[in-house]
Design a protein around this motif. Sequence first.
Motif, short mmCIF file in Angstrom:
data_model
loop_
_atom_site.label_atom_id
_atom_site.label_comp_id
_atom_site.label_asym_id
_atom_site.label_seq_id
_atom_site.Cartn_x
_atom_site.Cartn_y
_atom_site.Cartn_z
N ALA A 126 0.84 -1.20 0.00
CA ALA A 126 0.00 0.00 0.00
C ALA A 126 0.87 1.24 0.00
O ALA A 126 1.64 1.48 0.93
N LYS B 75 -0.88 -2.67 13.06
CA LYS B 75 -1.69 -1.56 12.57
C LYS B 75 -3.08 -1.62 13.21
O LYS B 75 -3.59 -2.74 13.37
N PRO B 76 -3.73 -0.55 13.57
CA PRO B 76 -3.23 0.83 13.45
C PRO B 76 -2.24 1.13 14.57
O PRO B 76 -2.36 0.62 15.67
N ALA C 22 -1.38 -6.44 10.54
CA ALA C 22 -2.69 -5.99 11.03
C ALA C 22 -3.06 -6.87 12.21
O ALA C 22 -2.40 -7.87 12.50
N MET C 23 -4.12 -6.48 12.92
CA MET C 23 -4.60 -7.32 14.01
C MET C 23 -5.03 -8.67 13.44
O MET C 23 -5.44 -8.77 12.29
N GLY C 24 -4.94 -9.70 14.26
CA GLY C 24 -5.43 -11.00 13.84
C GLY C 24 -4.46 -11.77 12.98
O GLY C 24 -4.83 -12.75 12.35
N GLN D 267 0.46 4.12 16.61
CA GLN D 267 0.89 5.48 16.86
C GLN D 267 2.34 5.60 16.39
O GLN D 267 3.09 4.62 16.47
N LYS E 207 4.07 5.63 2.65
CA LYS E 207 4.25 7.05 2.92
C LYS E 207 4.13 7.33 4.42
O LYS E 207 4.94 8.08 4.99
N MET E 208 3.14 6.70 5.06
CA MET E 208 2.93 6.94 6.49
C MET E 208 4.15 6.50 7.31
O MET E 208 4.65 7.26 8.15
N PHE F 271 0.01 4.21 0.46
CA PHE F 271 -0.35 5.05 1.61
C PHE F 271 0.43 4.65 2.86
O PHE F 271 0.96 5.50 3.59
N MET F 272 0.53 3.34 3.08
CA MET F 272 1.24 2.88 4.28
C MET F 272 2.75 3.12 4.15
O MET F 272 3.41 3.45 5.14
#
Lengths: 198, 124
Positions: free
Chosen positions: B11, B107-108, B86-88, B110, B16-17, B13-14
């Motif tokens: 992703a 994810k998510p 991610a969770m799970g 801080q 970049k984040m 977006f991820m």
Amino acid sequence: MADLSDAQKDALKEMGNIGSGNAATALSQLISQLINISVPRVQFVPLEEVANQLGGQEKPVYVIYLDVISKINGTMLTVIDKETAMFLGKSLMSEEDLDPNSEIYESALKEIGSILCGSYLSALSQIVDETFIASVPTMACDMLGALLDAVLAEIGQIAEEVLFIKTELLVSDTKLQCCQLFLPKPEALEHLLSAVGM
Amino acid sequence: MAVKVLVVDDAVFMRKMIGDILKKEGYEVIGEAENGQEAVDKYENLTPDLVTMDIVMPKVNDMDGIGAVKNIMEKDGKAKILMVSAMGQHALVVEAIQAGAKDFVTKPFQPSRVLEAAKRVLES
């Protein structure tokens, strides 16, 4: 699914409640804002009624979906309407990236859907003490009716109803239209219920 | 000298984040990859000090995030890899750690969590 007892339906509803609550918490962390959630409305809905329950066949939405691979297998969907998508985008991205046609905007929404699906499944996993593996998520943007027809086509061959959970999310005064659906396969439903002693 | 980082995630977006979080703390993002195969190729070319690796990515040449960890660790046993899940995805995280990844963030997240985990991985 129509043959389930009331007690079994209640058990599934409770799993849905916990899953969507966990997802709302994840979304709150992601956008760093307090989210209030309504009491989820949980019901079994005929497949042809799903789009109507979510705002109508022609409503433009994003659908992010993934396959759940385990003894309890199925499909997990997150449906986000376009206004909500823009609201979430503004919480996460700079003004220059807020173009719905840009790659990074779509990527952000896909990631939101993926995180929501993951957090929902994480809660479910703990309840039933079963490890879930989720596939790489897929996202599509179109009218709701068309998207659901495509995504639900396979499931429609083996299930007449789906477990439908709709939760309203509120950030300040903004109502977010974001909905999650978990569609267990029939054999998975038996595992799901037996895992909680039903 | 700044710590050199390769950010791997399908992703944009991820990428970049995570990149922005690290850059603000003085890390240098020297490359990005969007699948496991690209991650392996760029690791060899760029020799980063740290890799952040998404755990679930589309397979390319039969290689996903965990496959990329295994491949990189075979070539460089001292590689510092931080998994992003991610969770799970507990089972996949365990598999990645067994393959040689040093830590993970869920994810998510801080920004502080990413930075703390990155520091732990670099000190490991």
